[in-house]
Write a protein that holds these residues in place. Sequence first.
Motif, PDB file in Angstrom:
ATOM      1  N   SER A 178       0.830  -1.203   0.000  1.00 14.71           N
ATOM      2  CA  SER A 178       0.000   0.000   0.000  1.00 14.71           C
ATOM      3  C   SER A 178       0.858   1.244   0.000  1.00 14.71           C
ATOM      4  O   SER A 178       2.077   1.187   0.145  1.00 14.71           O
ATOM      5  CB  SER A 178      -0.932   0.009   1.213  1.00 14.71           C
ATOM      6  OG  SER A 178      -0.160   0.010   2.381  1.00 14.71           O
TER       7      SER A 178
ATOM      8  N   SER B 295      -3.941   1.639  -4.302  1.00 15.35           N
ATOM      9  CA  SER B 295      -4.487   0.918  -3.176  1.00 15.35           C
ATOM     10  C   SER B 295      -4.676  -0.521  -3.611  1.00 15.35           C
ATOM     11  O   SER B 295      -5.167  -0.804  -4.698  1.00 15.35           O
ATOM     12  CB  SER B 295      -5.814   1.548  -2.769  1.00 15.35           C
ATOM     13  OG  SER B 295      -6.652   0.569  -2.238  1.00 15.35           O
ATOM     14  N   VAL B 296      -4.309  -1.409  -2.736  1.00 18.40           N
ATOM     15  CA  VAL B 296      -4.365  -2.814  -3.090  1.00 18.40           C
ATOM     16  C   VAL B 296      -5.816  -3.226  -3.305  1.00 18.40           C
ATOM     17  O   VAL B 296      -6.113  -4.226  -3.943  1.00 18.40           O
ATOM     18  CB  VAL B 296      -3.670  -3.677  -2.004  1.00 18.40           C
ATOM     19  CG1 VAL B 296      -4.612  -3.944  -0.862  1.00 18.40           C
ATOM     20  CG2 VAL B 296      -3.145  -4.955  -2.591  1.00 18.40           C
ATOM     21  N   ALA B 297      -6.732  -2.390  -2.834  1.00 19.72           N
ATOM     22  CA  ALA B 297      -8.146  -2.683  -3.010  1.00 19.72           C
ATOM     23  C   ALA B 297      -8.507  -2.805  -4.483  1.00 19.72           C
ATOM     24  O   ALA B 297      -9.419  -3.525  -4.867  1.00 19.72           O
ATOM     25  CB  ALA B 297      -8.985  -1.579  -2.378  1.00 19.72           C
TER      26      ALA B 297
ATOM     27  N   VAL C  14      -5.719   0.359   4.326  1.00 21.23           N
ATOM     28  CA  VAL C  14      -6.017  -0.617   3.303  1.00 21.23           C
ATOM     29  C   VAL C  14      -6.817  -1.750   3.890  1.00 21.23           C
ATOM     30  O   VAL C  14      -7.650  -2.340   3.225  1.00 21.23           O
ATOM     31  CB  VAL C  14      -4.745  -1.208   2.683  1.00 21.23           C
ATOM     32  CG1 VAL C  14      -4.495  -0.565   1.370  1.00 21.23           C
ATOM     33  CG2 VAL C  14      -3.591  -1.063   3.622  1.00 21.23           C
TER      34      VAL C  14
ATOM     35  N   ASP D 280     -10.534  -1.342   4.005  1.00 19.28           N
ATOM     36  CA  ASP D 280     -11.094  -1.401   2.657  1.00 19.28           C
ATOM     37  C   ASP D 280     -11.360  -2.838   2.224  1.00 19.28           C
ATOM     38  O   ASP D 280     -12.376  -3.155   1.646  1.00 19.28           O
ATOM     39  CB  ASP D 280     -10.136  -0.777   1.645  1.00 19.28           C
ATOM     40  CG  ASP D 280     -10.240   0.728   1.689  1.00 19.28           C
ATOM     41  OD1 ASP D 280      -9.441   1.380   1.041  1.00 19.28           O
ATOM     42  OD2 ASP D 280     -11.139   1.222   2.401  1.00 19.28           O
ATOM     43  N   LEU D 281     -10.381  -3.679   2.554  1.00 18.16           N
ATOM     44  CA  LEU D 281     -10.525  -5.045   2.106  1.00 18.16           C
ATOM     45  C   LEU D 281     -11.568  -5.780   2.905  1.00 18.16           C
ATOM     46  O   LEU D 281     -12.283  -6.635   2.401  1.00 18.16           O
ATOM     47  CB  LEU D 281      -9.179  -5.760   2.239  1.00 18.16           C
ATOM     48  CG  LEU D 281      -8.219  -5.353   1.146  1.00 18.16           C
ATOM     49  CD1 LEU D 281      -6.848  -5.878   1.472  1.00 18.16           C
ATOM     50  CD2 LEU D 281      -8.706  -5.915  -0.173  1.00 18.16           C
TER      51      LEU D 281
ATOM     52  N   VAL E 102     -15.578  -0.772  -0.824  1.00 19.09           N
ATOM     53  CA  VAL E 102     -14.517  -0.468  -1.778  1.00 19.09           C
ATOM     54  C   VAL E 102     -15.119  -0.112  -3.122  1.00 19.09           C
ATOM     55  O   VAL E 102     -14.764   0.877  -3.744  1.00 19.09           O
ATOM     56  CB  VAL E 102     -13.574  -1.665  -1.929  1.00 19.09           C
ATOM     57  CG1 VAL E 102     -12.556  -1.388  -3.007  1.00 19.09           C
ATOM     58  CG2 VAL E 102     -12.912  -1.959  -0.611  1.00 19.09           C
TER      59      VAL E 102
END
Lengths: 814, 303
Positions: free
Chosen positions: A537, A805-807, B8, B11-12, B18
Amino acid sequence: MADAYRIAIVGSGPAGLSAAARAAQLGVSHILIEKTDHLSDTIYKYQKGKHVMATPSQLVLRSDMDFEAGKREVVLGTWDEQTAGHDVNVRLNSEVKAVEGDAGNFRITFADGETVSAENIILAIGTQGNPNLVRCPVDDGAVVQYTLDDPGEYVDEHITIIGGGDAGIENALGLAADPEQNNSVTLVNRGPEFATAKGANVKALLAAGDAGRISILTETTASHIGTGEITFDTRDGETKIRCDRVIARMGSAPPRAFVEACGAEFSGPDRNAFPVLSPTFESSKKGVYVIGALAGYPLIKHCMNQGHDVVEFINGNTTLKPADEPILEAKFKNLPGRKSVDEWLEFLRSSVTILEPMTPLQMREFMLDSEVRAYRRGETLFDRADPGSSLFAIASGSVLVQVDADDPSKTVGIECGSIVGEVGLVSGRRRGSTVVAAEDSICVEIPRMAALKLQSQVPPARDAITRIATERQLLQMFGSGLTKEDIAEIVDSAEIMTIKAGEAIIEEGDTGIDLYVIRSGSMVVEKMVGRKPVFLSYLPAGSYVGEMAVLDDTPRTATVRAAIKSEVIKVDGHAFRALLEKNPELLARARSDVEARENVNNFVEAKKDSFSGVVDMYSSISSFLVENGIGEATDVLLIDENLCVGCDNCEKACADSHEGLSRLNREAGRTYAHLHVPTSCRHCEHPHCMADCPPNAIHRGDDGEVFIDDTCIGCGNCQRNCPYGVIRMEKVPPPKPSLLSWLFFGSGPGPGEPEHDWIEERVAEDTPKQAIKCDMCAGIKGGPACVRACPTGAAIRVAPEEFLSVARLETEQG
Amino acid sequence: MATRRADVGTDLAETDEVERSTVSTGARHEGVWRYRGSYWGKMALGISVTLIIAYVLIDVEPRHNGGSWLGYTLGTAGGGLILWLTMLGVRKRAMTPGRWSLKGWTSAHVYLGLSLVVIGTLHTGFQLGWNVHTLAWVLMMIVIVTGIFGITVYGILPRQLSSNRDETTEAQMLETVTDIDRQLFDTAQPLDADGAAVIQEAIDETPFDGGIGQRLSGKYRGGGTARGLADFRARSSHGDRSLDELYDRLEALLARKQAALSRIRRHLRIKALLQIWLYIHVPMTFALLAALSAHIVSVFFYW
Ligand SMILES: Cc1cc2nc3c(=O)[nH]c(=O)nc-3n(C[C@H](O)[C@H](O)[C@H](O)COP(=O)(O)OP(=O)(O)OC[C@H]3O[C@@H](n4cnc5c(N)ncnc54)[C@H](O)[C@@H]3O)c2cc1C
Ligand code: HEM
């Protein structure tokens, strides 16, 4: 006994010239000393025909010399004439090497050993400094020069350029540009790489090297310059090549050492510190006065006014009001209570803690840059999510910070004398909360540049701002319920560290337990999967990392490194743990945060086999973007070359939305995996372009855009300072015929930026060039034209923390 | 006072979140085909299907034609649509402020333009002949077919353009060729007249040689550079060391020129393919507008 004068003026720029003219006019015995063989060398060195600007326009000129906006040649011509007309006593070709003695009896020594004496010294030598000289032996008859005015002048020569900075590279490229000139150009660099030069310049140089147009010698120094030849020390020993001319571009030494040797002290060790001066421009050494750019006033008008004033002061005029008095009067006009300018300055200085150590002259200059306003109770200073990098100081009354976005009644008070808004100043990011006046108040808004100057001039102010900023940042981070006292220990143990780009603050597997808060810059989090680092991230300024280890006492699970040069607050892990133990609520919150982070780690671990290709791709694209400066961007244009049909409608739209000039170059720039970063402004958190703008014409606007206003004087400093090459210096073309008349009658050049020649034919030759850059289409309904005008949706604008963002991985998978 | 958590994780943990927040703001990235979930595609499909069903179900006496009430409706809609489709050319160039996006317009243009096949054809009632009415229909179909060619190349070629370019700009590619030419010229100085002529021929070859056919197909055989390269590869220096070195250098330069030429030609070719269809699409649009006017005038005149 050498000649003796009442006033000796060193340096014949606008400041020195104006001082000398005043002295001549008053009949005071004086001498104006200039190093070069002409007056005003800085302006003499502007490019031919440059339009010189006379900003700020509201400032009246107070000088015996005339000055108005116009061509360089006209400005210099007028000054030459008037210098002679006023019978100014000029001594050219005389570099001052030393000033010794005391007020009433100074002795000035020139480079050739001659001396003169003077009762008072005015230093007006500007900030250009002296070029660093070649240190190896030079034979008589060898040609060594330190500037290059017109590369077109040299033909059939073997020329060696020493120095691999921008100046040297640009000279080399200029000399080799036209093969007709038939020059053999060699560029010599001391180090293995061209670390100080701009990427674009280095690229062009290396290309010219590959093409055989310039020979490039790295890790090489000149050891002897003879007539017709030059000898080098290289890594592989000594070599000798033919050489008719040496152009040495090895940077210049700032004049600070010389000024200090004259006895004047500077405000601090920083590179951008200025001499400490009294209201009459007298330095800490009695009888030595400092004016002009050297005193921190880079605009010609300021320089000239000061030249006039300082001679009046020396001549015993104590009632003279500075020329900027009307500007300050206007600033204070709308404040409640009738006070004179001096009284207001004194009031502000004594009420605001961080301004207290300033001298009256500094206060004056400071208030020229800053704004002061009266706020009614309940009136807003700034809103949450506003862009803004200015600092507010409360001179009377007090303010309330709304700490909860959803509930304006939750507030924290800040008392009179303190400051607010410091996070924007430090990080360059948007405001985190709304601040309103708690009662009728008077506040000073200090723009970022002025705040930086203040911090470098007044070290106690810097320390105070840092402490307050740290304390507030920690308080906000740990949430409400904590007080200053609770975290006093942590603040005391906190340490501010500067981290170079690429350096890690936390290494995966380490056992440290300290916590880091990112003050400015940004960081990336990586984790080793297999033997490859995977980008987890991106952490913008204002985030914190490292709390996991405090809670669990486990080794670090990922590496955190700086994406660009950053500043972090290091918080002692033990002190933080002690705080957690005392505050169960905080502990619970920290726990849930940590769990969330563990989820990311687990996510990556779990996915690494199933779609490791995608993780890889994401990881390498992110690294590519960070390498290309996205880490300091706030808003950046990207082009998906899977979709880009190359129609250049983005450039055309840009030009048509902005006076006919495009601020982006679609084709240029880096590309990775079809993701292209075109040459276009990223609106950096701490814009490099702002660093050195004489009229202070570069600002951050309401939508976060960095823009240049029309006080631009066209000096090109911003263009030189921008590492991304996104600023152009151009003449603004006249309006084009309308789209319809082009469509139906073919009149005008059509949509997009007109051809260079079309513009040249239509603008006057002496039209000033202006710095042109992306302003994110601020004020244009609908937003950035480049994005709106893309027919296929290839052009997008993104904020890095959203893009990196890894999202994204999950959604793109799904 | 922006203190943000590096979140993060959250979000996950909440994936639907997301979808809406993180990705939809700023980072959302959909091209023209997927714009708004292909809203206009679905719309066009819906319109077409509805019209076909209506055409089949509605009984018009004596038979379907442009003059029935349904025919009029279809004709008016089709004509209006054509005018609106034409406006894309203006929208593309008029950078007025406002919340429009050319991507949205193009998306609608493509899908609604395709639905014209149905609208226009049903409007004719399949009564085609040798007259101005059918001319309008044919022109419309030409415009549509070129449009289909357009979206095909828009879909395929950008990636190739990008890979071929590999971070160099068109100007840089041209500069490279000029650069190599200059080096060829300098290096060739010691050659005899015969060799110099071969090199001169190579220098004379520019990226823009060849006709339109060659430029679009990318098939260049036997230009000056290729001949020169073959010539110098075959040359023997008869043991002369310095001549040997010279030939080697020239051969290397010719090979570089060959590579540079093919890169820029590929670049120009892809760009040409991305544009050439517009040179039919747009003029045919104007022809269509003219034919359409004639069609409408004549219909009212003879009616
Ligand atoms: C490219 C460029 C464009 C600019 N455009 C504008 C503009 O349009 N409008 C504007 O208002 N400002 C402009 N500026 C800023 C402005 O030119 C300078 O800030 C201003 O000239 C400073 O004046 P000064 O008198 O303090 O010093 P300078 O003009 O720098 O003069 C110093 C003089 O001192 C001499 N000197 C130095 N050391 C010694 C020594 N030891 N002994 C003797 N003599 C010495 C130097 O040779 C020089 O002549 C521009 C600057 C640049 C670089
Ligand atoms: C009768 C129907 C149509 C008309 C009158 C029409 C007209 C036009 C016009 C005037 C332009 C502007 C060209 C320019 O200014 O550069 C255009 C562009 C375009 N058309 Fe059509 N068109 C029609 C149907 C279609 C169809 C069916 C498709 C696709 C299947 C299509 C695809 C496109 C595309 C991709 C563009 C280019 C967009 C861009 O690059 O800006 N058109 N059309």
